[in-house]
Scaffold this active site. Structure first.
Site, PDB file in Angstrom:
ATOM      1  N   SER A 106      -2.437   6.363   6.308  1.00  0.00           N
ATOM      2  CA  SER A 106      -1.991   4.972   6.211  1.00  0.00           C
ATOM      3  C   SER A 106      -1.631   4.437   7.584  1.00  0.00           C
ATOM      4  O   SER A 106      -1.392   3.248   7.739  1.00  0.00           O
ATOM      5  CB  SER A 106      -0.791   4.849   5.263  1.00  0.00           C
ATOM      6  OG  SER A 106       0.212   5.761   5.616  1.00  0.00           O
ATOM      7  N   HIS A 127      -7.746   4.853   1.092  1.00  0.00           N
ATOM      8  CA  HIS A 127      -6.299   4.676   1.158  1.00  0.00           C
ATOM      9  C   HIS A 127      -5.722   4.289  -0.203  1.00  0.00           C
ATOM     10  O   HIS A 127      -5.896   3.150  -0.662  1.00  0.00           O
ATOM     11  CB  HIS A 127      -5.961   3.603   2.214  1.00  0.00           C
ATOM     12  CG  HIS A 127      -4.503   3.424   2.424  1.00  0.00           C
ATOM     13  ND1 HIS A 127      -3.917   2.212   2.650  1.00  0.00           N
ATOM     14  CD2 HIS A 127      -3.492   4.326   2.430  1.00  0.00           C
ATOM     15  CE1 HIS A 127      -2.613   2.370   2.781  1.00  0.00           C
ATOM     16  NE2 HIS A 127      -2.335   3.646   2.653  1.00  0.00           N
ATOM     17  N   GLU A 139      -8.010   1.033  -0.657  1.00  0.00           N
ATOM     18  CA  GLU A 139      -8.726   0.481   0.491  1.00  0.00           C
ATOM     19  C   GLU A 139      -9.754   1.514   0.956  1.00  0.00           C
ATOM     20  O   GLU A 139      -9.405   2.676   1.185  1.00  0.00           O
ATOM     21  CB  GLU A 139      -7.749   0.150   1.620  1.00  0.00           C
ATOM     22  CG  GLU A 139      -6.839  -1.029   1.267  1.00  0.00           C
ATOM     23  CD  GLU A 139      -5.760  -1.287   2.316  1.00  0.00           C
ATOM     24  OE1 GLU A 139      -5.470  -2.466   2.570  1.00  0.00           O
ATOM     25  OE2 GLU A 139      -5.201  -0.328   2.868  1.00  0.00           O
ATOM     26  N   ASN A 177      -1.073  -2.977   4.058  1.00  0.00           N
ATOM     27  CA  ASN A 177       0.114  -2.621   4.845  1.00  0.00           C
ATOM     28  C   ASN A 177       0.372  -3.609   5.975  1.00  0.00           C
ATOM     29  O   ASN A 177       1.519  -3.833   6.370  1.00  0.00           O
ATOM     30  CB  ASN A 177      -0.028  -1.211   5.423  1.00  0.00           C
ATOM     31  CG  ASN A 177       0.276  -0.137   4.388  1.00  0.00           C
ATOM     32  OD1 ASN A 177       0.786  -0.432   3.320  1.00  0.00           O
ATOM     33  ND2 ASN A 177      -0.055   1.099   4.706  1.00  0.00           N
TER      34      ASN A 177
HETATM   35  N1  CAA Z   1       3.604   8.728 -10.916  1.00  0.00           N
HETATM   36  C1  CAA Z   1       2.871   8.432 -12.006  1.00  0.00           C
HETATM   37  N2  CAA Z   1       3.155   7.401 -12.840  1.00  0.00           N
HETATM   38  C2  CAA Z   1       4.259   6.692 -12.578  1.00  0.00           C
HETATM   39  C3  CAA Z   1       5.079   6.947 -11.463  1.00  0.00           C
HETATM   40  C4  CAA Z   1       4.723   8.019 -10.613  1.00  0.00           C
HETATM   41  N3  CAA Z   1       5.417   8.329  -9.523  1.00  0.00           N
HETATM   42  N4  CAA Z   1       6.097   6.042 -11.456  1.00  0.00           N
HETATM   43  C5  CAA Z   1       5.912   5.253 -12.532  1.00  0.00           C
HETATM   44  N5  CAA Z   1       4.815   5.643 -13.205  1.00  0.00           N
HETATM   45  C6  CAA Z   1       4.235   5.002 -14.394  1.00  0.00           C
HETATM   46  C7  CAA Z   1       5.126   5.181 -15.590  1.00  0.00           C
HETATM   47  O1  CAA Z   1       4.841   6.390 -16.278  1.00  0.00           O
HETATM   48  C8  CAA Z   1       4.743   3.972 -16.419  1.00  0.00           C
HETATM   49  O2  CAA Z   1       3.512   4.219 -17.068  1.00  0.00           O
HETATM   50  P1  CAA Z   1       3.167   3.525 -18.494  1.00  0.00           P
HETATM   51  O3  CAA Z   1       3.267   2.038 -18.290  1.00  0.00           O
HETATM   52  O4  CAA Z   1       1.769   3.980 -18.762  1.00  0.00           O
HETATM   53  O5  CAA Z   1       4.166   4.028 -19.460  1.00  0.00           O
HETATM   54  C9  CAA Z   1       4.473   2.884 -15.372  1.00  0.00           C
HETATM   55  O6  CAA Z   1       4.191   3.593 -14.150  1.00  0.00           O
HETATM   56  C10 CAA Z   1       5.678   1.998 -15.168  1.00  0.00           C
HETATM   57  O7  CAA Z   1       6.783   2.833 -14.801  1.00  0.00           O
HETATM   58  P2  CAA Z   1       8.309   2.566 -15.235  1.00  0.00           P
HETATM   59  O8  CAA Z   1       8.331   1.823 -16.531  1.00  0.00           O
HETATM   60  O9  CAA Z   1       9.039   3.859 -15.143  1.00  0.00           O
HETATM   61  O10 CAA Z   1       8.902   1.717 -14.060  1.00  0.00           O
HETATM   62  P3  CAA Z   1       8.454   0.334 -13.477  1.00  0.00           P
HETATM   63  O11 CAA Z   1       7.937  -0.589 -14.522  1.00  0.00           O
HETATM   64  O12 CAA Z   1       9.603  -0.068 -12.632  1.00  0.00           O
HETATM   65  O13 CAA Z   1       7.217   0.695 -12.522  1.00  0.00           O
HETATM   66  C11 CAA Z   1       6.366   1.165 -10.410  1.00  0.00           C
HETATM   67  C12 CAA Z   1       7.350   1.621 -11.488  1.00  0.00           C
HETATM   68  C13 CAA Z   1       4.937   1.272 -10.932  1.00  0.00           C
HETATM   69  C14 CAA Z   1       6.557   2.126  -9.237  1.00  0.00           C
HETATM   70  C15 CAA Z   1       6.686  -0.339 -10.029  1.00  0.00           C
HETATM   71  O14 CAA Z   1       8.048  -0.453  -9.738  1.00  0.00           O
HETATM   72  C16 CAA Z   1       5.872  -0.838  -8.857  1.00  0.00           C
HETATM   73  O15 CAA Z   1       4.733  -1.233  -9.003  1.00  0.00           O
HETATM   74  N6  CAA Z   1       6.495  -0.836  -7.660  1.00  0.00           N
HETATM   75  C17 CAA Z   1       5.835  -1.275  -6.434  1.00  0.00           C
HETATM   76  C18 CAA Z   1       5.036  -0.123  -5.884  1.00  0.00           C
HETATM   77  C19 CAA Z   1       4.279  -0.532  -4.656  1.00  0.00           C
HETATM   78  O16 CAA Z   1       4.337  -1.640  -4.145  1.00  0.00           O
HETATM   79  N7  CAA Z   1       3.537   0.454  -4.108  1.00  0.00           N
HETATM   80  C20 CAA Z   1       2.802   0.292  -2.880  1.00  0.00           C
HETATM   81  C21 CAA Z   1       3.595   0.875  -1.743  1.00  0.00           C
HETATM   82  S1  CAA Z   1       2.740   0.710  -0.199  1.00  0.00           S
HETATM   83  C22 CAA Z   1       1.815   2.103  -0.110  1.00  0.00           C
HETATM   84  O17 CAA Z   1       1.863   3.012  -0.896  1.00  0.00           O
HETATM   85  C23 CAA Z   1       0.861   2.151   1.020  1.00  0.00           C
HETATM   86  C24 CAA Z   1       1.242   2.967   2.168  1.00  0.00           C
HETATM   87  O18 CAA Z   1       0.351   3.356   2.910  1.00  0.00           O
HETATM   88  C25 CAA Z   1       2.638   3.241   2.520  1.00  0.00           C
END
Ligand code: CAA
Length: 270
Positions: A106, A127, A139, A177
């Site tokens: 990343s 990515h 990506e 990002n």
């Molecule tokens: N692994 C697998 N599945 C997961 C998980 C994990 N770590 N965390 C949550 N889930 C799943 C849950 O099992 C649930 O699945 P179902 O809908 O099928 O039941 C679903 O995701 C929703 O989870 P929750 O209900 O527990 O919680 P939530 O609704 O708050 O969602 C989240 C959690 C998906 C993380 C949500 O908060 C979210 O989308 N957050 C933003 C994440 C984001 O922006 N990520 C990008 C980061 S930048 C990056 O990664 C790039 C880089 O290079 C740094």
């Protein structure tokens, strides 16, 4: 990220070889995969048989030899160029000539990683976003040397896994990002300057802007060390001060408070 990516591929029906540096790391990866699919079973999103099938498609190894027959290898080791070069030298040695060699970096340049191999035309960036099983975007990064065929094979695979590929060039931060970290760093700078509290900034963005997580919860999920690495890479390329990492981020990383993965970052996870 490695375990999450392995889960995505196995859920898509592919046979996966998960390679880790030692038995302890393999055990952590295996545990991660079991917990993540177990949670899907508990939520009624996956049957127990489905979980067994997914786990059965993933074999684990601590050596590179197990990758000899793979069509695609996705590297997800820590973000150090020397380490990436060591890994890609091994991949060069063991992988089939027609294999696509991908990196989930990343913050590093895919071009620099590719330049350290004997086959830069087969190297692409793939990515994934955290958590990989949930986030739809992947990506796909093509360098100036990447064969178009390798890019389209990866983009097709990503689509077949139910994800959305965007195919882009090799610029620090790629697309998501580059945009996201201007915002995340701004939130950290606002905290540093006493503009607002962690909880108020998180609440404002969650409930006012409709984001699933506030910026501090998200940075803890990403890992604060990764955040600093991404910011440093974008800053080095762009010299844009918006990406000069906020002091609080460096301070927490120096103190070993890396977010969820270390049990404490902006928040504590006991
Ligand atoms: N692994 C697998 N599945 C997961 C998980 C994990 N770590 N965390 C949550 N889930 C799943 C849950 O099992 C649930 O699945 P179902 O809908 O099928 O039941 C679903 O995701 C929703 O989870 P929750 O209900 O527990 O919680 P939530 O609704 O708050 O969602 C989240 C959690 C998906 C993380 C949500 O908060 C979210 O989308 N957050 C933003 C994440 C984001 O922006 N990520 C990008 C980061 S930048 C990056 O990664 C790039 C880089 O290079 C740094």
């Amino acid at each position: 990220m490695g375990a999450g990516i392995a889960e995505v591929l196995a859920r898509g029906g592919l046979a996966v070889v998960g390679v880790e540096i030692n038995e302890d790391a393999l055990e952590r990866g295996r545990g991660h995969l079991k917990r993540s699919t177990g949670r899907a079973v508990q939520r009624g999103r996956l049957t127990e048989e489905g979980q067994r099938d997914i786990l059965g498609r993933v074999t684990f190894a601590t050596g590179f030899e197990g990758l000899a027959e793979c069509d695609l290898v996705i590297e997800a080791v820590p973000e150090r160029l020397d380490l990436k070069h060591t890994v890609f030298a091994e991949l060069d040695r063991v992988c089939r000539d027609d294999a696509v060699l991908a990196t989930n970096t990343s913050s590093l340049s895919v071009t620099e990683i590719a330049a350290g191999t004997g086959r830069p035309t087969s190297v692409v960036g793939v990515h994934f976003f955290n958590p990989a099983p949930v986030m739809k975007l992947v990506e796909v990064i093509a360098t100036v040397r990447t064969e178009p065929d390798a890019v389209s094979r990866v983009a097709e695979l990503v689509t077949s896994l139910g994800k959305t590929p965007v195919t882009i060039g090799d610029r620090a931060g790629f697309v998501a990002n580059r945009l996201l970290f201007g915002y995340l760093n701004h939130a950290a700078t606002m905290l540093d300057s006493g503009h607002a509290t962690r909880d108020d900034i998180d609440a404002a963005m969650r409930t006012g802007a409709g984001l699933p997580m506030g910026p501090f919860t998200l940075m803890d999920l990403i890992g604060l060390d990764t955040c600093v690495q991404v910011l440093d890479a974008i800053y080095a390329e762009s010299r844009d001060r918006r990406y000069a990492a906020a002091p609080v981020l460096r301070e927490l990383v120096t103190a070993g408070l890396l977010g969820r993965k270390s049990g404490r970052g902006f928040y504590s996870y006991d």
